[in-house]
Write a protein that holds these residues in place. Structure first.
Motif, PDB file in Angstrom:
ATOM      1  N   GLY A  97       0.784  -1.462  -0.134  1.00  0.00           N
ATOM      2  CA  GLY A  97      -0.538   0.608  -0.009  1.00  0.00           C
ATOM      3  C   GLY A  97       1.017   1.236  -0.164  1.00  0.00           C
ATOM      4  O   GLY A  97       0.912   2.093  -0.997  1.00  0.00           O
ATOM      5  N   VAL A  98       2.060   1.274   0.491  1.00  0.00           N
ATOM      6  CA  VAL A  98       2.450   2.367   0.948  1.00  0.00           C
ATOM      7  C   VAL A  98       3.261   2.543  -0.768  1.00  0.00           C
ATOM      8  O   VAL A  98       3.655   4.195  -1.187  1.00  0.00           O
ATOM      9  N   VAL A  99       3.766   1.448  -2.095  1.00  0.00           N
ATOM     10  CA  VAL A  99       4.619   1.363  -2.444  1.00  0.00           C
ATOM     11  C   VAL A  99       3.268   2.220  -3.519  1.00  0.00           C
ATOM     12  O   VAL A  99       4.020   2.847  -4.055  1.00  0.00           O
ATOM     13  N   LYS A 100       2.407   1.556  -3.070  1.00  0.00           N
ATOM     14  CA  LYS A 100       1.250   2.409  -3.887  1.00  0.00           C
ATOM     15  C   LYS A 100       0.756   4.118  -3.987  1.00  0.00           C
ATOM     16  O   LYS A 100       0.687   4.955  -4.970  1.00  0.00           O
ATOM     17  N   ASP A 101       0.979   4.226  -2.798  1.00  0.00           N
ATOM     18  CA  ASP A 101       0.915   5.705  -2.634  1.00  0.00           C
ATOM     19  C   ASP A 101       2.363   6.546  -2.936  1.00  0.00           C
ATOM     20  O   ASP A 101       2.278   7.509  -3.464  1.00  0.00           O
ATOM     21  N   MET A 102       3.147   5.788  -2.862  1.00  0.00           N
ATOM     22  CA  MET A 102       4.526   6.435  -3.413  1.00  0.00           C
ATOM     23  C   MET A 102       4.589   6.553  -5.488  1.00  0.00           C
ATOM     24  O   MET A 102       4.503   7.782  -5.382  1.00  0.00           O
ATOM     25  N   VAL A 103       4.099   5.626  -5.481  1.00  0.00           N
ATOM     26  CA  VAL A 103       3.480   6.071  -7.153  1.00  0.00           C
ATOM     27  C   VAL A 103       2.684   6.971  -7.522  1.00  0.00           C
ATOM     28  O   VAL A 103       2.945   7.909  -8.302  1.00  0.00           O
ATOM     29  N   SER A 104       1.467   7.132  -6.749  1.00  0.00           N
ATOM     30  CA  SER A 104       0.638   7.916  -7.308  1.00  0.00           C
ATOM     31  C   SER A 104       0.993   9.399  -5.984  1.00  0.00           C
ATOM     32  O   SER A 104       0.365  10.936  -6.877  1.00  0.00           O
ATOM     33  N   LEU A 105       2.285   9.915  -5.937  1.00  0.00           N
ATOM     34  CA  LEU A 105       3.088  11.173  -5.303  1.00  0.00           C
ATOM     35  C   LEU A 105       4.009  11.748  -6.745  1.00  0.00           C
ATOM     36  O   LEU A 105       4.058  12.097  -6.711  1.00  0.00           O
ATOM     37  N   ASP A 106       4.190  10.336  -7.387  1.00  0.00           N
ATOM     38  CA  ASP A 106       4.851  10.601  -8.255  1.00  0.00           C
ATOM     39  C   ASP A 106       6.034  10.477  -8.134  1.00  0.00           C
ATOM     40  O   ASP A 106       7.370  10.410  -8.653  1.00  0.00           O
ATOM     41  N   ALA A 107       6.397   9.427  -6.837  1.00  0.00           N
ATOM     42  CA  ALA A 107       8.058   9.735  -6.514  1.00  0.00           C
ATOM     43  C   ALA A 107       8.839   7.976  -6.854  1.00  0.00           C
ATOM     44  O   ALA A 107       9.984   8.545  -7.099  1.00  0.00           O
ATOM     45  N   ALA A 108       8.109   7.565  -6.474  1.00  0.00           N
ATOM     46  CA  ALA A 108       8.789   5.953  -7.172  1.00  0.00           C
ATOM     47  C   ALA A 108       8.765   5.892  -8.610  1.00  0.00           C
ATOM     48  O   ALA A 108       7.992   5.984  -9.766  1.00  0.00           O
ATOM     49  N   LYS A 109       9.835   5.301  -9.253  1.00  0.00           N
ATOM     50  CA  LYS A 109       9.913   5.074 -10.413  1.00  0.00           C
ATOM     51  C   LYS A 109       9.657   3.628 -11.428  1.00  0.00           C
ATOM     52  O   LYS A 109      10.248   3.032 -10.348  1.00  0.00           O
ATOM     53  N   PRO A 110       9.498   3.899 -12.002  1.00  0.00           N
ATOM     54  CA  PRO A 110       8.822   2.047 -12.294  1.00  0.00           C
ATOM     55  C   PRO A 110      10.283   1.732 -12.948  1.00  0.00           C
ATOM     56  O   PRO A 110      11.447   2.136 -12.886  1.00  0.00           O
ATOM     57  N   LEU A 111      10.365   0.317 -11.904  1.00  0.00           N
ATOM     58  CA  LEU A 111      11.667  -0.777 -12.795  1.00  0.00           C
ATOM     59  C   LEU A 111      11.498  -1.538 -13.874  1.00  0.00           C
ATOM     60  O   LEU A 111      12.505  -2.657 -14.254  1.00  0.00           O
ATOM     61  N   ASP A 112      10.988  -1.405 -14.936  1.00  0.00           N
ATOM     62  CA  ASP A 112       9.986  -1.863 -15.914  1.00  0.00           C
ATOM     63  C   ASP A 112      11.656  -2.154 -16.772  1.00  0.00           C
ATOM     64  O   ASP A 112      11.733  -3.735 -17.398  1.00  0.00           O
ATOM     65  N   ASP A 113      12.429  -1.594 -17.139  1.00  0.00           N
ATOM     66  CA  ASP A 113      13.083  -1.236 -17.996  1.00  0.00           C
ATOM     67  C   ASP A 113      14.703  -1.313 -17.608  1.00  0.00           C
ATOM     68  O   ASP A 113      15.401  -1.295 -18.035  1.00  0.00           O
ATOM     69  N   VAL A 114      14.642  -1.598 -15.746  1.00  0.00           N
ATOM     70  CA  VAL A 114      15.199  -1.255 -15.169  1.00  0.00           C
ATOM     71  C   VAL A 114      16.139  -3.441 -15.146  1.00  0.00           C
ATOM     72  O   VAL A 114      17.152  -3.448 -15.641  1.00  0.00           O
ATOM     73  N   VAL A 115      15.059  -3.455 -14.477  1.00  0.00           N
ATOM     74  CA  VAL A 115      15.378  -5.189 -14.294  1.00  0.00           C
ATOM     75  C   VAL A 115      14.702  -6.514 -15.158  1.00  0.00           C
ATOM     76  O   VAL A 115      14.014  -5.838 -15.933  1.00  0.00           O
ATOM     77  N   ASP A 116      15.058  -7.860 -15.595  1.00  0.00           N
ATOM     78  CA  ASP A 116      14.475  -8.184 -15.974  1.00  0.00           C
ATOM     79  C   ASP A 116      13.582  -9.352 -15.804  1.00  0.00           C
ATOM     80  O   ASP A 116      14.251  -9.435 -15.141  1.00  0.00           O
ATOM     81  N   LYS A 117      12.346  -8.599 -15.955  1.00  0.00           N
ATOM     82  CA  LYS A 117      10.911  -9.219 -15.581  1.00  0.00           C
ATOM     83  C   LYS A 117      10.948 -10.599 -16.098  1.00  0.00           C
ATOM     84  O   LYS A 117      10.334 -11.651 -15.089  1.00  0.00           O
ATOM     85  N   SER A 118      11.436 -11.044 -17.115  1.00  0.00           N
ATOM     86  CA  SER A 118      10.632 -12.062 -17.692  1.00  0.00           C
ATOM     87  C   SER A 118      11.761 -13.513 -16.885  1.00  0.00           C
ATOM     88  O   SER A 118      11.192 -14.468 -16.574  1.00  0.00           O
ATOM     89  N   SER A 119      13.049 -12.676 -16.665  1.00  0.00           N
ATOM     90  CA  SER A 119      14.088 -14.171 -15.956  1.00  0.00           C
ATOM     91  C   SER A 119      14.115 -13.810 -14.401  1.00  0.00           C
ATOM     92  O   SER A 119      14.232 -15.068 -13.460  1.00  0.00           O
ATOM     93  N   LEU A 120      13.084 -12.869 -13.970  1.00  0.00           N
ATOM     94  CA  LEU A 120      12.744 -12.305 -12.246  1.00  0.00           C
ATOM     95  C   LEU A 120      11.270 -13.251 -13.068  1.00  0.00           C
ATOM     96  O   LEU A 120      11.185 -14.781 -11.335  1.00  0.00           O
ATOM     97  N   GLU A 121      10.729 -13.560 -13.282  1.00  0.00           N
ATOM     98  CA  GLU A 121       9.194 -13.987 -13.573  1.00  0.00           C
ATOM     99  C   GLU A 121       9.784 -15.391 -13.401  1.00  0.00           C
ATOM    100  O   GLU A 121       9.319 -16.342 -12.723  1.00  0.00           O
ATOM    101  N   GLN A 122      10.406 -15.581 -14.112  1.00  0.00           N
ATOM    102  CA  GLN A 122      11.148 -18.066 -13.718  1.00  0.00           C
ATOM    103  C   GLN A 122      11.974 -18.213 -12.250  1.00  0.00           C
ATOM    104  O   GLN A 122      11.342 -19.150 -11.862  1.00  0.00           O
ATOM    105  N   SER A 123      12.965 -16.928 -11.739  1.00  0.00           N
ATOM    106  CA  SER A 123      13.025 -17.110 -10.978  1.00  0.00           C
ATOM    107  C   SER A 123      12.450 -16.751  -9.624  1.00  0.00           C
ATOM    108  O   SER A 123      12.357 -17.519  -8.227  1.00  0.00           O
ATOM    109  N   MET A 124      11.257 -15.928  -9.265  1.00  0.00           N
ATOM    110  CA  MET A 124      10.438 -15.633  -7.889  1.00  0.00           C
ATOM    111  C   MET A 124       9.767 -16.189  -8.297  1.00  0.00           C
ATOM    112  O   MET A 124       8.911 -16.546  -9.208  1.00  0.00           O
TER     113      MET A 124
END
Length: 430
Positions: A97-124
Motif C-alpha cells: 500500500g505504501v508503494v502504491k502511495d509513493m507511485v500516486s505521488l510520482d515519487a517511485a520510478k518504474p523498474l520494468d526497463d531496469v530489471v529483467d522481468k522475464s528472468s525474474l518471473e522464472q526465478s521468483m
C-alpha cells in the motif's frame, strides 16, 4: 515488532498521502551522476549487513559506493521525506500500500526497463512481483521475505508420538482430534499483543481465506470486493472455531487466547511433556522460543506449512517482506537496482541472519539450518505468495476493526456473524 510494524503506521501514511504533495526524489546525498547511492531500510541489522556486503562487492567495479542507512518505521518516514523532497535513491518498503502511495505521488520510478522481468518471473515465487506492481508497472522489487501460515512443533516429541504432517485441512482436523484423543492438548494459541491485540487472529483468517478461496478470492477480499460477511470468510471463521473453540483443543481453553501473549504462546510446546503440540505463526517466531530450544533449532523444532483445502489443489502462502523502490533513476542507481534483482544478492545475509530469499533458485545450502530451509521450501512450493492482507487494507480496518472484532469474537463477546458485519461496516466509503 517488525512483523506487525506496518499497521501502526497506516493511518499516518494515509494522512500523509492525502496531502497535495509534489514529490521529489534523490536529493538525500545523491545527484543524477553521483557515484554514491543511498539506501534506506528498516530491515533487521544482520540482514542489512549481509545484503550491503554483497551489494557493495557487485557494484564496486563500476566505482559505485553504497551508503545504506537503517531507519525506524520506513513506511511513515518515506512519506514525510517525499513531502520534504529529501529522499534516498532507493528505499526498502515492507508494505504494498505504501508503494502504491509513493507511485500516486510520482515519487517511485518504474523498474520494468531496469530489471529483467522475464528472468525474474522464472526465478521468483509467483505473486512476489505482483506485490510491487501498480497499474501494470513494477515499482517494488521484493528482495527479502518472511513467511506466515507455518505450524511449528516439538520435533523429538512429535517424532516419538508418530504424528504425520497433514496434507489437507481435513487431515489437520483429524490430527487435532487424534492428539486430543491421545490425552494431549493439540494447539498453543495467543493473540495478546498490547495495543495490537488481535493481529495473530487476522493472520489465521488470512491463511484460511486464501486456502479456501485461492489467490483471486483472497485479493478480492483484501480489496473488499468480497466482503467479510461472505461465504468464504464465514468458512474460514467456522474452521477457526472448530480448531480453537473445541473443548480441549487449546492450552488454557478459548477464554485464555485473548490474554496469552503471541510471543510466548508457543513456548509450552517445549515443556516435557509438551503442554500443547502445534503453534501456527510466522517465520519470525523462532526468535521468541526459549534459548535452550534455539541453541539447536534443527534438533528441537519441526515446521510444516498450513495445508491446502484439497490435496494437490491451489496452495498459496501468506508472507511479507521488503521491496526495493527506486526514487532516483540515474544510471548508477539503476546499476544498483539490477544488482539487487540478482538471485545471489542474499548470499552473505542468509548464513548469518533471518534472511529468506524470494528466489526459488537461491542456494538453499546458504541458510543456517534445516528449519529455515523447510520454511523457505514452504514458500518455494506454494502456488503463489500473497502479502499480509490486513496490512493492505485501510488502516481503520486492517489495524483497527479487524483486530478488535477478532478479539471480541474470540473472547465470546460477539458471535462470528456480528464481528464480520461490524468489520464490513467499518470499511471506509472512499
Amino acid at each position: 515488532m517488525r512483523f506487525r510494524r506496518h499497521g501502526a503506521a497506516l493511518l499516518a501514511v494515509a494522512a500523509a498521502a492525502s496531502l497535495s504533495l509534489t514529490a521529489c526524489g534523490g536529493s538525500s546525498g545523491s545527484s543524477s551522476d553521483s557515484k554514491t547511492v543511498t539506501i534506506w531500510s528498516s530491515v533487521d541489522q544482520p540482514v542489512q549487513d549481509g545484503l550491503e556486503k554483497t551489494l557493495q562487492a557487485k557494484v564496486k567495479p563500476d566505482g559505485i559506493t553504497i551508503k545504506w542507512q537503517k531507519v525506524e518505521n520506513i513506511n511513515q518516514l518515506i512519506m514525510t521525506k517525499i513531502q520534504a523532497g529529501d529522499t534516498p535513491d532507493i528505499a526498502f518498503i515492507p508494505q504494498p500500500g505504501v508503494v502504491k502511495d509513493m507511485v500516486s505521488l510520482d515519487a517511485a520510478k518504474p523498474l520494468d526497463d531496469v530489471v529483467d522481468k522475464s528472468s525474474l518471473e522464472q526465478s521468483m515465487i509467483p505473486g512476489t512481483l505482483d506485490a510491487g506492481t501498480v497499474d501494470g508497472k513494477l515499482y517494488g522489487l521484493l528482495v527479502s521475505m518472511n513467511v506466515k501460515g507455518l505450524v511449528f512443533y516439538n520435533k523429538p516429541e512429535w517424532d516419538q508420538a508418530g504424528y504425520k504432517t497433514p496434507e489437507t485441512i481435513d487431515q489437520l482436523n483429524a490430527l487435532t482430534d487424534q492428539i486430543r484423543s491421545d490425552g494431549k492438548t493439540p494447539w498453543c494459541m495467543g493473540i495478546e499483543s498490547d495495543t495490537a491485540t488481535g493481529w495473530p487472529a487476522t493472520d489465521w483468517f488470512e491463511t484460511l481465506v486464501m486456502k479456501y478461496g485461492g489467490a483471486d478470492t483472497y485479493n478480492s477480499w483484501v480489496a473488499h470486493d468480497t466482503p467479510f460477511d461472505s461465504d468464504v470468510v464465514k468458512q474460514a471463521g467456522a474452521e477457526f472455531e472448530k480448531l480453537m473453540f473445541t473443548d480441549g483443543n487449546v492450552l488454557g481453553g478459548r477464554s485464555a487466547i485473548a490474554s496469552t501473549n503471541f510471543g510466548t504462546a508457543g513456548n509450552p510446546m517445549f515443556a516435557s511433556p509438551p503442554k500443547c503440540w502445534m503453534y501456527n505463526q510466522g517465520s519470525f517466531i523462532t526468535g521468541f522460543f526459549p534459548k535452550d530450544v534455539t541453541k539447536n533449532l534443527d534438533q528441537n523444532v519441526g515446521v510444516f506449512g498450513f495445508p491446502p483445502a484439497t490435496a494437490g489443489g491451489e496452495n498459496p502462502v501468506e508472507g511479507g517482506g521488503d521491496m526495493a523502490t527506486m526514487l532516483n533513476d540515474s544510471d548508477n542507481v539503476k546499476t544498483v537496482m539490477k544488482a539487487l534483482a540478482q538471485t545471489d544478492i542474499g548470499k552473505d545475509a542468509a548464513p548469518t541472519s533471518s534472511f529468506i530469499s524470494p528466489h526459488k533458485d537461491f542456494d538453499m545450502s546458504l541458510y543456517p539450518n534445516d528449519v529455515t530451509r523447510n520454511i523457505a521450501n514452504v514458500a518455494y512450493n506454494a502456488t503463489s505468495f500473497l502479502f499480509d492482507g490486513s496490512d493492505a487494507m485501510p488502516g481503520e480496518v486492517g489495524a483497527g476493526s479487524f483486530w478488535k472484532q477478532m478479539t471480541a469474537w474470540i473472547s465470546g463477546q460477539e458471535d462470528l456473524e456480528t464481528a464480520l458485519k461490524n468489520i464490513d461496516d467499518s470499511w471506509p466509503s472512499s
